[in-house]
Design an enzyme around this catalytic site. Structure first.
Site, PDB file in Angstrom:
ATOM      1  N   SER A  96       8.838  -3.955 -18.641  1.00 21.84           N
ATOM      2  CA  SER A  96       7.599  -4.145 -17.881  1.00 21.84           C
ATOM      3  C   SER A  96       6.378  -4.075 -18.783  1.00 21.84           C
ATOM      4  O   SER A  96       5.280  -4.349 -18.333  1.00 21.84           O
ATOM      5  CB  SER A  96       7.502  -3.090 -16.779  1.00 21.84           C
ATOM      6  OG  SER A  96       7.645  -1.810 -17.334  1.00 21.84           O
ATOM      7  N   HIS A 141      10.364 -10.671 -16.499  1.00 20.01           N
ATOM      8  CA  HIS A 141      10.008  -9.436 -15.803  1.00 20.01           C
ATOM      9  C   HIS A 141      10.155  -9.632 -14.297  1.00 20.01           C
ATOM     10  O   HIS A 141       9.335 -10.289 -13.652  1.00 20.01           O
ATOM     11  CB  HIS A 141       8.567  -9.040 -16.174  1.00 20.01           C
ATOM     12  CG  HIS A 141       8.129  -7.768 -15.558  1.00 20.01           C
ATOM     13  ND1 HIS A 141       6.843  -7.535 -15.150  1.00 20.01           N
ATOM     14  CD2 HIS A 141       8.817  -6.637 -15.265  1.00 20.01           C
ATOM     15  CE1 HIS A 141       6.759  -6.327 -14.643  1.00 20.01           C
ATOM     16  NE2 HIS A 141       7.938  -5.767 -14.701  1.00 20.01           N
ATOM     17  N   GLU A 165       7.972 -12.863 -13.748  1.00 18.88           N
ATOM     18  CA  GLU A 165       6.906 -13.067 -14.720  1.00 18.88           C
ATOM     19  C   GLU A 165       7.590 -13.319 -16.071  1.00 18.88           C
ATOM     20  O   GLU A 165       8.312 -12.446 -16.557  1.00 18.88           O
ATOM     21  CB  GLU A 165       6.096 -11.772 -14.744  1.00 18.88           C
ATOM     22  CG  GLU A 165       4.881 -11.755 -15.561  1.00 18.88           C
ATOM     23  CD  GLU A 165       4.123 -10.433 -15.360  1.00 18.88           C
ATOM     24  OE1 GLU A 165       2.901 -10.473 -15.425  1.00 18.88           O
ATOM     25  OE2 GLU A 165       4.735  -9.363 -15.133  1.00 18.88           O
ATOM     26  N   ASN A 213       1.167  -6.085 -14.311  1.00 22.67           N
ATOM     27  CA  ASN A 213       0.857  -4.675 -14.561  1.00 22.67           C
ATOM     28  C   ASN A 213      -0.525  -4.461 -15.186  1.00 22.67           C
ATOM     29  O   ASN A 213      -1.110  -3.390 -15.045  1.00 22.67           O
ATOM     30  CB  ASN A 213       1.939  -4.033 -15.433  1.00 22.67           C
ATOM     31  CG  ASN A 213       3.166  -3.700 -14.600  1.00 22.67           C
ATOM     32  OD1 ASN A 213       3.064  -3.459 -13.411  1.00 22.67           O
ATOM     33  ND2 ASN A 213       4.326  -3.714 -15.227  1.00 22.67           N
TER      34      ASN A 213
HETATM   35  N1  CAA Z   1      18.250  -9.522   0.209  1.00 27.92           N
HETATM   36  C1  CAA Z   1      17.438 -10.452   0.740  1.00 27.92           C
HETATM   37  N2  CAA Z   1      16.420 -10.191   1.572  1.00 27.92           N
HETATM   38  C2  CAA Z   1      16.209  -8.916   1.903  1.00 27.92           C
HETATM   39  C3  CAA Z   1      17.013  -7.867   1.398  1.00 27.92           C
HETATM   40  C4  CAA Z   1      18.080  -8.219   0.512  1.00 27.92           C
HETATM   41  N3  CAA Z   1      18.880  -7.306  -0.041  1.00 27.92           N
HETATM   42  N4  CAA Z   1      16.553  -6.707   1.893  1.00 27.92           N
HETATM   43  C5  CAA Z   1      15.485  -7.015   2.665  1.00 27.92           C
HETATM   44  N5  CAA Z   1      15.276  -8.343   2.667  1.00 27.92           N
HETATM   45  C6  CAA Z   1      14.206  -9.092   3.347  1.00 27.92           C
HETATM   46  C7  CAA Z   1      14.121  -8.783   4.825  1.00 27.92           C
HETATM   47  O1  CAA Z   1      15.027  -9.557   5.573  1.00 27.92           O
HETATM   48  C8  CAA Z   1      12.685  -9.160   5.133  1.00 27.92           C
HETATM   49  O2  CAA Z   1      12.564 -10.583   5.183  1.00 27.92           O
HETATM   50  P1  CAA Z   1      11.593 -11.315   6.258  1.00 27.92           P
HETATM   51  O3  CAA Z   1      10.192 -10.946   5.834  1.00 27.92           O
HETATM   52  O4  CAA Z   1      11.897 -12.777   6.073  1.00 27.92           O
HETATM   53  O5  CAA Z   1      11.977 -10.763   7.581  1.00 27.92           O
HETATM   54  C9  CAA Z   1      11.944  -8.714   3.868  1.00 27.92           C
HETATM   55  O6  CAA Z   1      12.952  -8.678   2.838  1.00 27.92           O
HETATM   56  C10 CAA Z   1      11.330  -7.333   4.012  1.00 27.92           C
HETATM   57  O7  CAA Z   1      12.348  -6.398   4.334  1.00 27.92           O
HETATM   58  P2  CAA Z   1      12.145  -5.169   5.348  1.00 27.92           P
HETATM   59  O8  CAA Z   1      11.614  -5.674   6.643  1.00 27.92           O
HETATM   60  O9  CAA Z   1      13.397  -4.368   5.388  1.00 27.92           O
HETATM   61  O10 CAA Z   1      11.129  -4.237   4.617  1.00 27.92           O
HETATM   62  P3  CAA Z   1       9.571  -4.152   4.705  1.00 27.92           P
HETATM   63  O11 CAA Z   1       8.982  -5.205   5.558  1.00 27.92           O
HETATM   64  O12 CAA Z   1       9.318  -2.723   5.015  1.00 27.92           O
HETATM   65  O13 CAA Z   1       9.176  -4.465   3.208  1.00 27.92           O
HETATM   66  C11 CAA Z   1       9.051  -4.245   0.863  1.00 27.92           C
HETATM   67  C12 CAA Z   1       9.700  -3.739   2.146  1.00 27.92           C
HETATM   68  C13 CAA Z   1       9.541  -5.660   0.580  1.00 27.92           C
HETATM   69  C14 CAA Z   1       9.499  -3.308  -0.264  1.00 27.92           C
HETATM   70  C15 CAA Z   1       7.490  -4.271   1.065  1.00 27.92           C
HETATM   71  O14 CAA Z   1       7.054  -3.018   1.486  1.00 27.92           O
HETATM   72  C16 CAA Z   1       6.773  -4.651  -0.199  1.00 27.92           C
HETATM   73  O15 CAA Z   1       6.654  -5.821  -0.533  1.00 27.92           O
HETATM   74  N6  CAA Z   1       6.241  -3.625  -0.893  1.00 27.92           N
HETATM   75  C17 CAA Z   1       5.560  -3.844  -2.171  1.00 27.92           C
HETATM   76  C18 CAA Z   1       6.583  -3.999  -3.255  1.00 27.92           C
HETATM   77  C19 CAA Z   1       5.940  -4.259  -4.575  1.00 27.92           C
HETATM   78  O16 CAA Z   1       4.722  -4.315  -4.739  1.00 27.92           O
HETATM   79  N7  CAA Z   1       6.803  -4.431  -5.572  1.00 27.92           N
HETATM   80  C20 CAA Z   1       6.330  -4.629  -6.942  1.00 27.92           C
HETATM   81  C21 CAA Z   1       6.285  -3.291  -7.600  1.00 27.92           C
HETATM   82  S1  CAA Z   1       5.616  -3.454  -9.215  1.00 27.92           S
HETATM   83  C22 CAA Z   1       6.901  -3.954 -10.146  1.00 27.92           C
HETATM   84  O17 CAA Z   1       8.026  -4.087  -9.758  1.00 27.92           O
HETATM   85  C23 CAA Z   1       6.548  -4.219 -11.554  1.00 27.92           C
HETATM   86  C24 CAA Z   1       6.567  -3.079 -12.470  1.00 27.92           C
HETATM   87  O18 CAA Z   1       6.832  -3.287 -13.653  1.00 27.92           O
HETATM   88  C25 CAA Z   1       6.152  -1.713 -12.084  1.00 27.92           C
END
Ligand code: CAA
Length: 292
Positions: free
Chosen positions: A119, A140, A152, A190
């Site tokens: 990352s 990434h 990314e 990031n």
């Molecule tokens: N496979 C495919 N799809 C899946 C799945 C899986 N294993 N698990 C869940 N999904 C789908 C669900 O079906 C749903 O799809 P729809 O929108 O089409 O209905 C979607 O994913 C969301 O699932 P949930 O309803 O269970 O969960 P949610 O609505 O509470 O969302 C979340 C959960 C996706 C984590 C959301 O809260 C989110 O986007 N949070 C922010 C995450 C983020 O910012 N990530 C980046 C972090 S930074 C990073 O990673 C970089 C770094 O270097 C630090």
């Protein structure tokens, strides 16, 4: 070049997600972990995630079974000798990464592309540990990998056009949108995300507002799916601190300086969801605010 077989180094949170999406997209996928126990844990995580996808109607049961068929674990790097692409998702330690890339360079076929999911560590450090710096790039992925639609890519001074193009075709075949960054700490996401998260911590430290109000403010005010403290707990406070320190080292800009509260919480072991306590105390039943 055509990618058919993908190797993934590490089957932790990110490695297992990467292996899952590769196997789901039809690639023969080989995952390497340090021992059988870690491999079993990683495979269980993938099975759970795939079953969750079936329950949500995202994947059919037969596609889940086919994906699991395509997925194999190993503890030996030598088994990567038939990989067209290897994605390294091991621990964020530059020395370990350089050593891994040198070893991969010796094992993988000459045409193979070597990628890192780091990352924040500069990709050129890994490229120069190999004899094929033109075939090394950053890939990434975002957490949770099966759900987040972005990868990314990081292009170094030495990454060739052919490598980037083959990697782009591969990434799009996973159903992801590709963005390309130059090779500098934080890349695109990031570089913007970490100062946002650390600024939220400073607001809390200064008693400016409560963690709940800051979280709700960003969810309802800007439609972010999670507020900053919920996201910090999700990403991991140790991961956030590590990236902030890498950014500060590179740019020496106070924007990237880690807040004292973050450093102290990491020292205390309050790392977020993975330890049951971060900005919210999940162990005692606390939950981040919901706006649904
Ligand atoms: N496979 C495919 N799809 C899946 C799945 C899986 N294993 N698990 C869940 N999904 C789908 C669900 O079906 C749903 O799809 P729809 O929108 O089409 O209905 C979607 O994913 C969301 O699932 P949930 O309803 O269970 O969960 P949610 O609505 O509470 O969302 C979340 C959960 C996706 C984590 C959301 O809260 C989110 O986007 N949070 C922010 C995450 C983020 O910012 N990530 C980046 C972090 S930074 C990073 O990673 C970089 C770094 O270097 C630090």
């Amino acid at each position: 070049m055509t990618i058919r077989t993908v190797g993934v180094i590490g089957c932790g949170l990110m490695g297992s997600g990467i292996a899952e999406v590769c196997a789901r997209a039809g690639y023969t996928t080989l995952v390497r972990e340090l021992n059988d126990e870690l491999l079993a844990r990683g495979r269980a995580r993938i099975e759970k995630s795939l079953s969750g996808a079936v329950d949500r109607g995202k994947v059919s049961a037969s596609d889940r079974d086919a994906a699991l068929e395509r997925l194999r674990g190993t503890t030996k790097l030598e088994d990567f000798d038939a990989c067209d692409l290897v994605i390294e998702a091991a621990t964020e330690n530059p020395e370990i990464k350089r050593r891994t890339f040198t070893e991969l360079d010796g094992v993988c076929p000459p045409h193979a592309i070597l990628a890192s999911n780091t990352s924040s560590i500069p990709i050129i450090q890994m490229a120069t540990a190999t004899q094929r710096p033109d075939k090394v790039l950053g890939m990434h992925f975002m957490n949770p990998v099966p759900v987040m639609r972005l990868i990314e890519y990081v292009r170094t001074l030495t990454t060739s056009d052919e490598t980037l193009e083959a990697a782009r075709v591969f990434g799009e075949s996973l159903g992801k949108r590709i963005i390309v960054s130059k090779d500098r700490a934080g890349f695109i996401v990031n570089f913007l995300l970490i100062p946002y998260l650390t600024e939220a911590i400073r607001m809390l430290e200064q008693g400016f507002a409560s963690r709940e109000d800051i979280d709700v403010g960003m969810m309802l005010g800007t439609s972010y799916p999670m507020g900053p403290f919920t996201l910090l707990d999700f990403v991991g406070l140790d991961t956030t601190l590590f990236i902030a320190d890498v950014l500060f080292d590179e740019f020496k800009d106070p924007r990237f300086a880690a807040p004292t509260l973050l450093r102290q919480m990491v020292a205390a072991g309050y790392l977020g969801r993975k330890t049951g306590r971060g900005f919210y105390d999940y162990q005692s039943g606390e939950q981040p605010p919901s706006v649904r």
